[in-house]
Design an enzyme around this catalytic site. Structure first.
Site, PDB file in Angstrom:
ATOM      1  N   ASP A 107      69.727  45.184 110.003  1.00 19.19           N
ATOM      2  CA  ASP A 107      69.332  44.151 110.957  1.00 19.19           C
ATOM      3  C   ASP A 107      69.274  42.743 110.380  1.00 19.19           C
ATOM      4  OD1 ASP A 107      66.944  44.502 109.521  1.00 19.19           O
ATOM      5  OD2 ASP A 107      65.703  44.835 111.286  1.00 19.19           O
ATOM      6  N   SER A 136      67.526  40.704 104.201  1.00 16.09           N
ATOM      7  CA  SER A 136      66.850  41.462 103.147  1.00 16.09           C
ATOM      8  C   SER A 136      67.084  42.962 103.300  1.00 16.09           C
ATOM      9  CB  SER A 136      65.360  41.144 103.096  1.00 16.09           C
ATOM     10  OG  SER A 136      64.737  41.445 104.320  1.00 16.09           O
ATOM     11  N   SER A 148      66.473  48.922 109.316  1.00 17.85           N
ATOM     12  CA  SER A 148      65.797  47.832 110.012  1.00 17.85           C
ATOM     13  C   SER A 148      64.432  47.591 109.405  1.00 17.85           C
ATOM     14  CB  SER A 148      65.628  48.172 111.494  1.00 17.85           C
ATOM     15  OG  SER A 148      64.839  47.199 112.146  1.00 17.85           O
ATOM     16  N   HIS A 149      63.939  46.402 109.631  1.00 17.39           N
ATOM     17  CA  HIS A 149      62.572  46.074 109.240  1.00 17.39           C
ATOM     18  C   HIS A 149      61.558  46.802 110.123  1.00 17.39           C
ATOM     19  CE1 HIS A 149      64.674  42.972 107.074  1.00 17.39           C
ATOM     20  NE2 HIS A 149      63.553  42.678 106.445  1.00 17.39           N
ATOM     21  N   SER A 150      62.010  47.323 111.247  1.00 21.60           N
ATOM     22  CA  SER A 150      61.126  47.994 112.201  1.00 21.60           C
ATOM     23  C   SER A 150      61.577  49.428 112.448  1.00 21.60           C
ATOM     24  CB  SER A 150      61.139  47.232 113.533  1.00 21.60           C
ATOM     25  OG  SER A 150      60.499  47.995 114.534  1.00 21.60           O
TER      26      SER A 150
END
Length: 122
Positions: free
Chosen positions: A68, A71, A10-12
Protein backbone atom coordinates in the site's frame (compact mmCIF):
# COMPACT_ATOMS: atom_id res chain seq x y z
CA UNK A 1 -2.62 -27.77 -9.84
CA UNK A 2 -0.15 -25.12 -8.76
CA UNK A 3 -0.74 -21.37 -8.84
CA UNK A 4 1.33 -18.23 -8.46
CA UNK A 5 0.73 -16.99 -4.94
CA UNK A 6 -0.30 -13.48 -3.99
CA UNK A 7 0.84 -11.52 -0.94
CA UNK A 8 -0.96 -8.37 0.15
CA UNK A 9 1.03 -6.01 2.38
CA UNK A 10 -0.60 -3.07 4.14
CA UNK A 11 -0.20 -0.90 7.18
CA UNK A 12 -3.72 -2.02 8.11
CA UNK A 13 -4.75 -5.61 8.69
CA UNK A 14 -8.36 -4.61 7.99
CA UNK A 15 -7.46 -3.31 4.55
CA UNK A 16 -5.81 -6.54 3.38
CA UNK A 17 -8.43 -8.75 5.04
CA UNK A 18 -11.10 -6.88 3.09
CA UNK A 19 -9.17 -7.12 -0.16
CA UNK A 20 -8.68 -10.86 0.34
CA UNK A 21 -12.44 -11.16 0.89
CA UNK A 22 -13.10 -9.35 -2.40
CA UNK A 23 -10.74 -11.67 -4.27
CA UNK A 24 -12.26 -14.75 -2.62
CA UNK A 25 -15.68 -13.84 -4.01
CA UNK A 26 -14.50 -15.07 -7.43
CA UNK A 27 -11.13 -16.79 -7.02
CA UNK A 28 -10.91 -19.69 -4.58
CA UNK A 29 -7.84 -21.79 -5.42
CA UNK A 30 -5.10 -19.17 -5.73
CA UNK A 31 -3.13 -18.74 -2.49
CA UNK A 32 -3.70 -15.22 -1.15
CA UNK A 33 -1.83 -14.37 2.03
CA UNK A 34 -1.81 -11.14 3.97
CA UNK A 35 0.71 -9.19 6.01
CA UNK A 36 -1.07 -6.27 7.61
CA UNK A 37 -0.17 -4.23 10.63
CA UNK A 38 2.47 -4.92 13.22
CA UNK A 39 2.87 -7.91 15.52
CA UNK A 40 1.21 -5.80 18.23
CA UNK A 41 -1.84 -5.17 16.03
CA UNK A 42 -0.95 -1.54 15.41
CA UNK A 43 -0.79 0.36 12.13
CA UNK A 44 2.50 -0.40 10.39
CA UNK A 45 4.26 -3.22 8.63
CA UNK A 46 6.50 -6.07 9.68
CA UNK A 47 9.26 -7.82 7.78
CA UNK A 48 8.50 -10.99 9.72
CA UNK A 49 4.83 -10.93 8.72
CA UNK A 50 5.72 -10.28 5.09
CA UNK A 51 8.25 -13.12 5.07
CA UNK A 52 5.75 -15.54 6.66
CA UNK A 53 3.09 -14.58 4.10
CA UNK A 54 5.54 -15.11 1.22
CA UNK A 55 6.51 -18.56 2.44
CA UNK A 56 2.87 -19.57 2.96
CA UNK A 57 1.71 -18.24 -0.43
CA UNK A 58 4.42 -19.98 -2.45
CA UNK A 59 3.26 -23.34 -3.79
CA UNK A 60 6.26 -23.70 -6.08
CA UNK A 61 5.45 -21.16 -8.80
CA UNK A 62 6.55 -18.04 -6.96
CA UNK A 63 4.71 -15.06 -5.54
CA UNK A 64 3.60 -11.61 -6.65
CA UNK A 65 3.55 -9.10 -3.82
CA UNK A 66 1.45 -5.93 -3.64
CA UNK A 67 1.83 -3.15 -1.06
CA UNK A 68 0.00 0.00 0.00
CA UNK A 69 2.64 2.61 0.90
CA UNK A 70 6.37 3.22 0.59
CA UNK A 71 7.47 1.79 3.92
CA UNK A 72 5.50 -1.37 3.17
CA UNK A 73 7.53 -1.68 -0.03
CA UNK A 74 10.73 -1.19 1.96
CA UNK A 75 9.81 -4.04 4.34
CA UNK A 76 8.78 -6.18 1.36
CA UNK A 77 12.21 -5.62 -0.19
CA UNK A 78 13.93 -6.69 3.04
CA UNK A 79 11.73 -9.81 3.22
CA UNK A 80 12.51 -10.53 -0.43
CA UNK A 81 16.22 -10.72 0.41
CA UNK A 82 15.49 -13.23 3.19
CA UNK A 83 12.90 -15.33 1.37
CA UNK A 84 13.69 -18.64 -0.24
CA UNK A 85 10.79 -18.12 -2.66
CA UNK A 86 10.88 -16.35 -5.99
CA UNK A 87 9.04 -13.07 -5.47
CA UNK A 88 8.15 -10.18 -7.74
CA UNK A 89 7.16 -6.95 -6.03
CA UNK A 90 4.51 -5.26 -8.15
CA UNK A 91 4.28 -1.48 -8.44
CA UNK A 92 0.58 -1.34 -9.29
CA UNK A 93 -2.57 -0.23 -7.48
CA UNK A 94 -3.10 -2.57 -4.54
CA UNK A 95 -6.77 -3.42 -5.08
CA UNK A 96 -6.94 -3.49 -8.86
CA UNK A 97 -3.51 -5.06 -9.29
CA UNK A 98 -4.10 -7.85 -6.80
CA UNK A 99 -7.47 -8.63 -8.35
CA UNK A 100 -5.96 -8.86 -11.86
CA UNK A 101 -3.13 -11.02 -10.50
CA UNK A 102 -5.60 -13.41 -8.87
CA UNK A 103 -7.60 -13.80 -12.08
CA UNK A 104 -4.42 -14.40 -14.10
CA UNK A 105 -2.93 -16.80 -11.55
CA UNK A 106 -6.16 -18.77 -11.57
CA UNK A 107 -5.30 -19.72 -15.18
CA UNK A 108 -2.25 -21.60 -13.81
CA UNK A 109 0.24 -19.50 -15.80
CA UNK A 110 3.81 -18.67 -14.83
CA UNK A 111 5.02 -16.02 -12.40
CA UNK A 112 6.41 -13.95 -15.27
CA UNK A 113 3.09 -14.16 -17.15
CA UNK A 114 1.09 -13.06 -14.10
CA UNK A 115 3.51 -10.19 -13.48
CA UNK A 116 3.44 -9.07 -17.11
CA UNK A 117 -0.38 -9.18 -17.23
CA UNK A 118 -0.63 -6.91 -14.20
CA UNK A 119 2.00 -4.51 -15.51
CA UNK A 120 0.25 -4.35 -18.87
CA UNK A 121 -2.94 -3.20 -17.14
CA UNK A 122 -1.24 -0.51 -15.10
Amino acid sequence: MSYVGIVLVSHSIKLVEGLRDIIRQVIHEVPVEIAGGTEEGDIGTSVEKVLAAIEKADTGKGVVLFYDLGSAKMNAEVALELAESTVKIVDAPLVEGAYVAAVESNMAISLEEVYEAVMKEF
